[in-house]
Design a protein around this motif. Sequence first.
Motif, mmCIF file in Angstrom:
data_model
loop_
_atom_site.group_PDB
_atom_site.id
_atom_site.type_symbol
_atom_site.label_atom_id
_atom_site.label_comp_id
_atom_site.label_asym_id
_atom_site.label_seq_id
_atom_site.Cartn_x
_atom_site.Cartn_y
_atom_site.Cartn_z
ATOM 1 N N SER A 2 6.663 -8.672 -20.272
ATOM 2 C CA SER A 2 7.349 -7.938 -21.340
ATOM 3 C C SER A 2 8.798 -7.626 -21.003
ATOM 4 N N ILE A 3 9.095 -7.299 -19.749
ATOM 5 C CA ILE A 3 10.459 -6.896 -19.383
ATOM 6 C C ILE A 3 10.879 -7.596 -18.096
ATOM 7 N N LEU A 4 12.057 -8.181 -18.120
ATOM 8 C CA LEU A 4 12.663 -8.719 -16.891
ATOM 9 C C LEU A 4 13.983 -7.992 -16.662
ATOM 10 N N VAL A 5 14.353 -7.791 -15.384
ATOM 11 C CA VAL A 5 15.549 -6.997 -15.110
ATOM 12 C C VAL A 5 16.512 -7.640 -14.120
ATOM 13 N N GLY A 6 17.783 -7.242 -14.262
ATOM 14 C CA GLY A 6 18.820 -7.503 -13.273
ATOM 15 C C GLY A 6 19.106 -8.978 -13.044
ATOM 16 N N VAL A 14 11.669 -14.094 -23.252
ATOM 17 C CA VAL A 14 10.652 -13.324 -22.520
ATOM 18 C C VAL A 14 9.428 -13.146 -23.424
ATOM 19 N N LEU A 15 9.699 -12.852 -24.698
ATOM 20 C CA LEU A 15 8.606 -12.650 -25.664
ATOM 21 C C LEU A 15 7.811 -13.941 -25.875
ATOM 22 N N GLU A 16 8.527 -15.024 -26.146
ATOM 23 C CA GLU A 16 7.861 -16.276 -26.544
ATOM 24 C C GLU A 16 7.288 -17.055 -25.357
ATOM 25 N N ASN A 17 8.049 -17.081 -24.263
ATOM 26 C CA ASN A 17 7.750 -18.066 -23.221
ATOM 27 C C ASN A 17 7.183 -17.485 -21.941
ATOM 28 N N THR A 18 6.813 -16.218 -21.942
ATOM 29 C CA THR A 18 6.215 -15.624 -20.743
ATOM 30 C C THR A 18 5.054 -14.705 -21.140
ATOM 31 N N PRO A 78 9.901 -0.440 -24.723
ATOM 32 C CA PRO A 78 9.113 -0.407 -25.955
ATOM 33 C C PRO A 78 8.591 1.003 -26.221
ATOM 34 N N GLY A 79 8.697 1.437 -27.480
ATOM 35 C CA GLY A 79 8.281 2.793 -27.842
ATOM 36 C C GLY A 79 9.415 3.779 -27.710
ATOM 37 N N SER A 80 10.420 3.424 -26.907
ATOM 38 C CA SER A 80 11.588 4.286 -26.773
ATOM 39 C C SER A 80 12.715 3.754 -27.663
ATOM 40 N N GLY A 81 13.349 2.637 -27.256
ATOM 41 C CA GLY A 81 14.436 2.066 -28.058
ATOM 42 C C GLY A 81 13.968 1.593 -29.424
ATOM 43 N N ALA A 82 12.783 1.031 -29.471
ATOM 44 C CA ALA A 82 12.233 0.571 -30.754
ATOM 45 C C ALA A 82 10.736 0.357 -30.612
ATOM 46 N N TYR A 83 10.049 0.308 -31.761
ATOM 47 C CA TYR A 83 8.620 0.039 -31.785
ATOM 48 C C TYR A 83 8.261 -0.493 -33.165
ATOM 49 N N ALA A 84 7.309 -1.398 -33.221
ATOM 50 C CA ALA A 84 6.899 -1.958 -34.515
ATOM 51 C C ALA A 84 5.418 -2.238 -34.496
#
Length: 320
Positions: free
Chosen positions: A102-106, A95-99, A216-222
């Motif tokens: 930011s988030i895909l679900v289900g 998802v990060l590299e090829n789209t 992002p910002g909840s589970g982790a952030y960088a």
Amino acid sequence: TPSKPIIITTWSFVNATVAAWEVLKDGGIALDAIQKGASVCEEQQCDGTVGYGGSPDEDGETTLDALLMDGRTMNVGAVGALRRIKNASGVARHVLENTKHSILVGSLATQFAVQMGFHEESLTTPESKKLWSTWANENNCQPNFWMNVKPNPNMYCGPYHNHMSKERIQLMEVDRYNHDTIGMVAIDKNGDIAAGTSTNGAKFKIPGRVGDSPIPGSGAYADNEVGAATATGDGDIMLRFLPSFLAVEEMRRGSSPTDAALTAIKRIEKHYPQFMGAVIALNKDGQYGAACHGLQGLPFPFVVYDNSHDKYKIHTVNCV
Ligand code: SD4
């Protein structure tokens, strides 16, 4: 004395930390190290709380949440409630590299994963069936496709927690904490920073539930300019406060990592004095700290691997 590269992992997930360290030690980038560490937990089913065969939802299915964040570019890839694919962090990387997303679900995240070449398979195991059937029996739930449990119309029987008694919710609050999440923050030899998470979420959740870990910002952030943070715990509550973002922003304003983690924990405590969770913060100099809340009196462990030891070190912090 802080040293780089460095990898820090929530809880005592040693194998994942060592695997991530191998990547960093050989000059690999932080993002790859984190993806590697998370993938190890997804394969090894760390504590049954990451990867397939753990934390079945109300229908007995295991679904996965995962996030990767690249502090060089502020790019994010995440999956929520991913079905039938074991390597959630691998899908997050795609998802990060090829789209441009930011988030895909289900199920549609599954469809994307299959297009990217991932193998689709059941995430249910004999252990997760057993977990679910015990729970379903206790709750006198409706039979689903593999169980034959007599429904009791007088008792709570899914599908929605909102219909549960107060007592039952309290029991589940304790029970749901019997699971952890891998959260990782890392700096590589170039000083580049990344963060990520992977989890099978909360046990017996309503199907479709997405926790804090892939947000992002909840589970982790960088952010390469500042550092990184990751959070674990009662995701439904924690995600309302973006604790990883808050910890990074506190460091940006000059807080130490320990104070930054504490600020994030205290913000949640103000509104939810009973919540359980922890935050780890790492600044760009390689200094780190953690804070936790309400872990039933237990300290919070996290694993650190850097050049200052020949091996990993498990630290603990007492909760506020
Ligand atoms: C969730 N945050 O899905 C995860 C679970 C967790 O320690 O981190 N437990 O709510």
